[in-house]
Design a protein around this motif. Sequence first.
Motif, PDB file in Angstrom:
ATOM      1  N   GLU A 231     -23.450 -14.966  -8.681  1.00 41.03           N
ATOM      2  CA  GLU A 231     -22.356 -15.689  -8.372  1.00 41.03           C
ATOM      3  C   GLU A 231     -22.623 -17.126  -8.358  1.00 41.03           C
ATOM      4  OE1 GLU A 231     -20.477 -14.463  -4.479  1.00 41.03           O
ATOM      5  OE2 GLU A 231     -20.856 -16.310  -3.735  1.00 41.03           O
ATOM      6  N   VAL A 232     -21.605 -17.940  -8.761  1.00 38.14           N
ATOM      7  CA  VAL A 232     -21.504 -19.347  -9.186  1.00 38.14           C
ATOM      8  C   VAL A 232     -20.685 -19.965  -7.933  1.00 38.14           C
ATOM      9  CG1 VAL A 232     -20.856 -21.352 -10.494  1.00 38.14           C
ATOM     10  CG2 VAL A 232     -22.314 -19.482 -11.295  1.00 38.14           C
ATOM     11  N   GLU A 233     -21.304 -21.114  -7.177  1.00 37.27           N
ATOM     12  CA  GLU A 233     -20.377 -21.968  -6.346  1.00 37.27           C
ATOM     13  C   GLU A 233     -20.301 -23.253  -6.793  1.00 37.27           C
ATOM     14  OE1 GLU A 233     -21.284 -21.434  -1.917  1.00 37.27           O
ATOM     15  OE2 GLU A 233     -22.343 -23.137  -2.528  1.00 37.27           O
ATOM     16  N   VAL A 234     -19.036 -23.491  -6.774  1.00 36.66           N
ATOM     17  CA  VAL A 234     -18.640 -24.901  -7.278  1.00 36.66           C
ATOM     18  C   VAL A 234     -18.377 -26.014  -6.095  1.00 36.66           C
ATOM     19  CG1 VAL A 234     -17.387 -26.317  -8.796  1.00 36.66           C
ATOM     20  CG2 VAL A 234     -17.955 -23.992  -9.499  1.00 36.66           C
ATOM     21  N   LEU A 235     -18.945 -27.113  -6.087  1.00 37.53           N
ATOM     22  CA  LEU A 235     -18.699 -28.145  -4.934  1.00 37.53           C
ATOM     23  C   LEU A 235     -18.413 -29.370  -5.583  1.00 37.53           C
ATOM     24  CD1 LEU A 235     -21.397 -26.120  -3.934  1.00 37.53           C
ATOM     25  CD2 LEU A 235     -21.051 -27.389  -1.930  1.00 37.53           C
ATOM     26  N   GLY A 236     -17.527 -30.027  -4.976  1.00 42.90           N
ATOM     27  CA  GLY A 236     -17.133 -31.346  -5.310  1.00 42.90           C
ATOM     28  C   GLY A 236     -15.866 -31.646  -6.066  1.00 42.90           C
ATOM     29  N   LEU A 237     -15.211 -30.580  -5.979  1.00 40.22           N
ATOM     30  CA  LEU A 237     -14.095 -30.788  -6.755  1.00 40.22           C
ATOM     31  C   LEU A 237     -13.293 -31.963  -5.918  1.00 40.22           C
ATOM     32  CD1 LEU A 237     -12.895 -27.212  -7.322  1.00 40.22           C
ATOM     33  CD2 LEU A 237     -13.430 -28.720  -9.068  1.00 40.22           C
ATOM     34  N   PRO A 238     -12.148 -32.776  -6.415  1.00 36.44           N
ATOM     35  CA  PRO A 238     -11.671 -33.907  -5.837  1.00 36.44           C
ATOM     36  C   PRO A 238     -11.076 -33.681  -4.520  1.00 36.44           C
ATOM     37  CG  PRO A 238     -11.236 -33.709  -8.135  1.00 36.44           C
ATOM     38  CD  PRO A 238     -11.735 -32.455  -7.932  1.00 36.44           C
TER      39      PRO A 238
ATOM     40  N   THR B  68      10.783 -41.202  -6.210  1.00 34.44           N
ATOM     41  CA  THR B  68       8.997 -40.684  -6.390  1.00 34.44           C
ATOM     42  C   THR B  68       8.534 -40.147  -5.015  1.00 34.44           C
ATOM     43  OG1 THR B  68       8.807 -42.487  -8.065  1.00 34.44           O
ATOM     44  CG2 THR B  68       6.941 -41.610  -7.117  1.00 34.44           C
ATOM     45  N   VAL B  69       8.031 -38.983  -5.175  1.00 30.94           N
ATOM     46  CA  VAL B  69       7.334 -38.212  -4.284  1.00 30.94           C
ATOM     47  C   VAL B  69       5.729 -37.940  -4.415  1.00 30.94           C
ATOM     48  CG1 VAL B  69       7.486 -36.100  -2.632  1.00 30.94           C
ATOM     49  CG2 VAL B  69       9.597 -37.164  -3.660  1.00 30.94           C
ATOM     50  N   ALA B  70       4.936 -38.306  -3.454  1.00 32.79           N
ATOM     51  CA  ALA B  70       3.631 -38.005  -3.729  1.00 32.79           C
ATOM     52  C   ALA B  70       3.247 -36.983  -2.937  1.00 32.79           C
ATOM     53  CB  ALA B  70       2.811 -39.289  -3.521  1.00 32.79           C
ATOM     54  N   ALA B  71       2.751 -35.973  -3.299  1.00 33.98           N
ATOM     55  CA  ALA B  71       2.033 -34.937  -2.492  1.00 33.98           C
ATOM     56  C   ALA B  71       0.452 -34.607  -2.617  1.00 33.98           C
ATOM     57  CB  ALA B  71       2.763 -33.533  -2.964  1.00 33.98           C
ATOM     58  N   THR B  72      -0.332 -34.867  -1.742  1.00 32.29           N
ATOM     59  CA  THR B  72      -1.535 -35.020  -1.704  1.00 32.29           C
ATOM     60  C   THR B  72      -2.478 -33.759  -1.207  1.00 32.29           C
ATOM     61  OG1 THR B  72      -1.590 -37.527  -1.061  1.00 32.29           O
ATOM     62  CG2 THR B  72      -3.524 -36.326  -0.838  1.00 32.29           C
ATOM     63  N   PHE B  73      -3.073 -33.419  -1.788  1.00 32.06           N
ATOM     64  CA  PHE B  73      -3.925 -31.896  -1.429  1.00 32.06           C
ATOM     65  C   PHE B  73      -5.341 -31.925  -1.987  1.00 32.06           C
ATOM     66  CE2 PHE B  73      -1.548 -31.108  -5.136  1.00 32.06           C
ATOM     67  CZ  PHE B  73      -2.598 -30.716  -6.168  1.00 32.06           C
ATOM     68  N   SER B  74      -6.118 -31.048  -1.561  1.00 33.73           N
ATOM     69  CA  SER B  74      -7.619 -30.675  -1.891  1.00 33.73           C
ATOM     70  C   SER B  74      -7.702 -29.680  -2.990  1.00 33.73           C
ATOM     71  CB  SER B  74      -8.464 -31.092  -0.856  1.00 33.73           C
ATOM     72  OG  SER B  74      -9.842 -30.570  -1.083  1.00 33.73           O
ATOM     73  N   LEU B  75      -8.260 -29.963  -4.046  1.00 33.79           N
ATOM     74  CA  LEU B  75      -8.479 -29.154  -4.905  1.00 33.79           C
ATOM     75  C   LEU B  75      -9.717 -28.188  -4.333  1.00 33.79           C
ATOM     76  CD1 LEU B  75      -8.466 -30.331  -8.459  1.00 33.79           C
ATOM     77  CD2 LEU B  75      -7.192 -28.580  -7.637  1.00 33.79           C
ATOM     78  N   ASP B  76     -10.585 -28.685  -3.745  1.00 32.28           N
ATOM     79  CA  ASP B  76     -11.878 -27.957  -3.095  1.00 32.28           C
ATOM     80  C   ASP B  76     -11.375 -26.882  -1.996  1.00 32.28           C
ATOM     81  OD1 ASP B  76     -14.771 -27.497  -3.056  1.00 32.28           O
ATOM     82  OD2 ASP B  76     -14.494 -28.262  -0.979  1.00 32.28           O
ATOM     83  N   ALA B  77     -10.402 -27.629  -1.158  1.00 32.09           N
ATOM     84  CA  ALA B  77      -9.945 -26.705  -0.044  1.00 32.09           C
ATOM     85  C   ALA B  77      -8.982 -25.670  -0.649  1.00 32.09           C
ATOM     86  CB  ALA B  77      -9.217 -27.577   1.126  1.00 32.09           C
TER      87      ALA B  77
ATOM     88  N   PHE C  68      -9.309 -23.882  -3.131  1.00 31.97           N
ATOM     89  CA  PHE C  68      -9.808 -22.665  -3.628  1.00 31.97           C
ATOM     90  C   PHE C  68     -11.183 -22.140  -2.815  1.00 31.97           C
ATOM     91  CE2 PHE C  68      -7.805 -24.548  -7.506  1.00 31.97           C
ATOM     92  CZ  PHE C  68      -7.346 -23.296  -8.030  1.00 31.97           C
ATOM     93  N   GLY C  69     -10.838 -22.454  -1.456  1.00 32.80           N
ATOM     94  CA  GLY C  69     -11.705 -21.911  -0.513  1.00 32.80           C
ATOM     95  C   GLY C  69     -12.784 -22.784  -0.184  1.00 32.80           C
ATOM     96  N   GLY C  70     -13.057 -23.958  -0.780  1.00 32.89           N
ATOM     97  CA  GLY C  70     -14.141 -24.759  -0.320  1.00 32.89           C
ATOM     98  C   GLY C  70     -15.427 -24.202   0.011  1.00 32.89           C
ATOM     99  N   PRO C  71     -16.330 -24.003  -0.933  1.00 38.22           N
ATOM    100  CA  PRO C  71     -16.119 -24.113  -2.360  1.00 38.22           C
ATOM    101  C   PRO C  71     -15.565 -23.033  -3.078  1.00 38.22           C
ATOM    102  CG  PRO C  71     -18.249 -23.403  -1.960  1.00 38.22           C
ATOM    103  CD  PRO C  71     -17.708 -23.348  -0.634  1.00 38.22           C
ATOM    104  N   LEU C  72     -15.359 -23.530  -4.276  1.00 34.32           N
ATOM    105  CA  LEU C  72     -14.897 -22.502  -5.290  1.00 34.32           C
ATOM    106  C   LEU C  72     -16.025 -21.462  -5.709  1.00 34.32           C
ATOM    107  CD1 LEU C  72     -12.458 -23.101  -8.340  1.00 34.32           C
ATOM    108  CD2 LEU C  72     -14.680 -21.977  -8.817  1.00 34.32           C
ATOM    109  N   ARG C  73     -15.477 -20.238  -5.965  1.00 35.46           N
ATOM    110  CA  ARG C  73     -16.716 -19.238  -6.371  1.00 35.46           C
ATOM    111  C   ARG C  73     -16.351 -18.450  -7.652  1.00 35.46           C
ATOM    112  NH1 ARG C  73     -18.801 -17.306  -0.285  1.00 35.46           N
ATOM    113  NH2 ARG C  73     -19.519 -19.200   0.418  1.00 35.46           N
ATOM    114  N   LEU C  74     -17.182 -18.215  -8.407  1.00 38.90           N
ATOM    115  CA  LEU C  74     -17.180 -17.375  -9.502  1.00 38.90           C
ATOM    116  C   LEU C  74     -18.003 -16.080  -9.319  1.00 38.90           C
ATOM    117  CD1 LEU C  74     -17.346 -19.915 -12.253  1.00 38.90           C
ATOM    118  CD2 LEU C  74     -14.928 -18.928 -11.247  1.00 38.90           C
TER     119      LEU C  74
END
Length: 989
Positions: free
Chosen positions: A382-389, A402-411, A413-419
């Motif tokens: 299993e691979v775990e990816v940490l540090g996505l923006p 103009t509309v800005a929507a802010t979100f976390s890629l890390d969060a 995908f489960g913070g962290p993303l896992r493969l």
Amino acid sequence: MKGGRTKIAGFALVAVVLLLGFLVLLVTTLARLTLHETASAGLAVKVVIARQNALLGLDAALGQLQLHAGPDQRVTATDSDSGLITGVWETTTPGATLRTWLVSGNEHGPLLAVTPASLGADTVELVGLGTAGISRLVEAPRQTVTAASVSGERTLGHYAWWVGDEGSKAPVGQVDRSAELNYPPFDRGDARTRLAQWLGLGPRAEEFEPVAAENAAGVRGATTTAVLALAKRGDGSSVGATAVRGNFASWSRDNAAVLADTEAGGLRRDLSLRPELLGSAFAAWADYRAYMEDPAYPGAPLPTPAANAATTLRRRHRLTPPVVDAGIVHSVAPVLSYFLLNFNVRTNQSVTGAVRPLEVRARGMISLWNPYTSALVPEDLEVEVLGLPDAVAVVNDSAGGTVAATFSLDAAFGGPLRLALPWITAGRDDQQSWLPGRTYTWATKEDLTRTTPPAAGFGCEFYTRNLSAAAGQGVVRSLAGTALSNSATAHVNVSTTTQLNVRLYRRSNVGRVQLAEWVSPVFAAFSTTPTTASAATYQFSYFFRLAESIDTVTAPDTWLVTPGRDPRGFPLAGASFIPGANGNRPELYPNFVTVSFPDRLLDRALPATPTSATGQSYNEDTPLFELPRGPILSVGALQHLHLAGERPFAVGNSWAEAGGWNRWFDRYFFSGLAVGVSPEAGGPLPNPRLQFVAAADGFLPTVGTLRLHAAEGYSSRHLLQGGAFNLNSRDVTAWTAVLRTVRFPAPLAFNYLAATANSGTAAGDATRALPEAAAVFFRFPASAQEILQSDSPTASSTYAASATVPPSSPSTTSAANTHLFRRGVRTLSDREVKALAEAIVAANRRRFVAAGPFRSVREFLAPSALFPDSSGVPRNLLEEAIASAGLNATVAEFSSQWLTSADVMTALAPLLFARSDTFLIRTYGDAVNALTGEVEARTWAEALVQRVPAWVDPSQSEETAPAALNETNARFGRRFRIVAFRWLGAAEI
């Protein structure tokens, strides 16, 4: 009657005269006999006196040898003129300080030089025609023996002596005892035959093969070099006395050395008995039984194709989490070769309406490389990816503003993303084991969080690098609370730099265990090109791969040479990886799926379908490091240790100097007596050239005796290293013989696994034989058999990016030199061996003139300003010699074919010392007529002497540290013993 009386009287007179004559003759004869016996008795007395004077010379020689060469912190070498006068140097001060030349006349100061003129006119020949075929090769000054009388001192005779350095000669009479190792682990499979790869067969003279059947018995019984005259050449003729005399300065039968440290003093310690001396990480690495699968009882999945466990050349190791201690890292894990994550931020197309919720899709691919020469037991990973923006802004450029929507890629995908990286055994032969040097790839396929019961992360498909062009394998996450017009034009903005941590874990029922960690390069802040919010295309990618040979094409020997860039690093820093050709801006890699770089060593074409095999050839494998498969037998094998912060292969090479790692050659040794190794009584040790040394009372130690000192690691108190060679030798013939130590003369053969191109392994244990070579040097002494099979870089050498199936030739060729990395054996011809020996001796002479002899093995391996490369960077002596001999001139990579000093030390480390401990003493004595001054009797003697671990004062134990020695032992050191003695005639000199 009168006449008769007269006749009788005449007869009487004649009788008297005859009697008187007889008496005179008798007296004369008796007188002559008396004079002869008196003269004979006088001559016998003179011979006795001459012998006593010769023994007096022997006492003087032994005394000088004991005084100057007895302590550990001394080194020996021969002079620059004759090459036969032995000198002794101090090692306790910077630079070597000459103490004495071991020749008569130097018993009292000032120190004599050793040129013939400096020895004076009153010299006597001690090595000449009878010994070396050259008249007056060695002469020594006569020293006068006098006695006081009423008329003054009278000369009674003379003595002279010379000490020859046997350790500077090649021990060409070595006995190979490896066949006697019939205990585990050498009693099964090819473990015993691999001893020749670790330790060789001993030096080989040009004239004969010592281990040949016709010579082995004679060599075993030889006590002097003279017996080698009976050895047989390859054509069946005898070597002969002339050849032995001609090699007097180059050959010895055997030499033995005390296992001592010439730089710091004290005995070396046995890492076989005490691996913990180098810390827990080294102990874990050396304990191969804990993580190498027993070939007789393999785990699951079973290795395929099947092989006879008693003969198999193959081994598998288990994945092992890291242990870090004392600067050493031990782990067994694959290395990240290629990493890709594509991202697409868009409106959810499964929802209808003008305004739709926002979602983010991700897909990815990862390639992992087995960098070892052993197969690995495959497991689910299993691979775990940490540090996505932390924040991604989506900007709506529609008419509504103009509309800005802010979100976390890390969060998202489960913070962290896992493969999840499953290992699927069904399929081809190379899926049953993770083959040596082989790269395997996984691509995302499914979302495991949607399974029942749920499992974290993405599911991945094993053994594929196929990503669809747009949709396909993306895993979707909803960005709750955020919505955009489906027709809007949007772009993604990341306002900070990004650096990813990718961690590898073993997946099991008892929890995850971390095996490795990799740090990406730093990715720049970016903004993607505005696209329709509903677009299916991936907009940006985080892509990086391991930097390797293709990335240093302008300097192809620079891969693997940067400190801190060992691919096994834990963690492996971002500097070891590079982004794609467009640099570190993620937006420049939209819809990026490229993994094929045919000129990469670590690229591998994978099967397009389960039944194809375009990437199965052994030519696509790149094994780099070796794991132990049995008891370690040479400090030189430690070049495969992972040393934190160092460049690979440090031990034995010049770049180990900064970290002090090459001190291990002087401080430690391996007996092979690891846990579970129990030699039979009277049999040889796993390092069969180690010799038991008898105590002063004649007691011969046993293996049990050695283990009694396991707590301190000082089994060296009972051992001598046989076959020792003084690295300060400046004799080309001797070095040539020593460099041939590892060889495979007929009927011996090096048989390697005949792997097939369509699997990368072999059915059963089919083998091929390496052509006989003059000398062989192993980067992989324990495992070369398994991974040697390779082809030259032609059309049949690589299947990278090819659509053809082996063994058919590939449709796309590659310049990747995988064959150089796979061949862990470097063979040298007779010409190359001679060139290397000449280069070593030339460099040794330069060193001797500039700074005297080397004081330690560490110093021998340290870079020196005397030996700069073409850029002025200092090299060590062996590196200088290898370059001067042009041995790497045609090798395109820093690979296992690029001969290094560590490769040479892997073969020779147990045998190389910076001093000699075996010496040949020649002495002369004569008797002089006190009245006439004429020499009336002459004699010569020869003694072979050996230094042993016992101190001169036996009240202190052999392992006593130099600082704790009493005055006697500090001054005189370890005891010398006479092991052979004989009287010589004039013709034998």
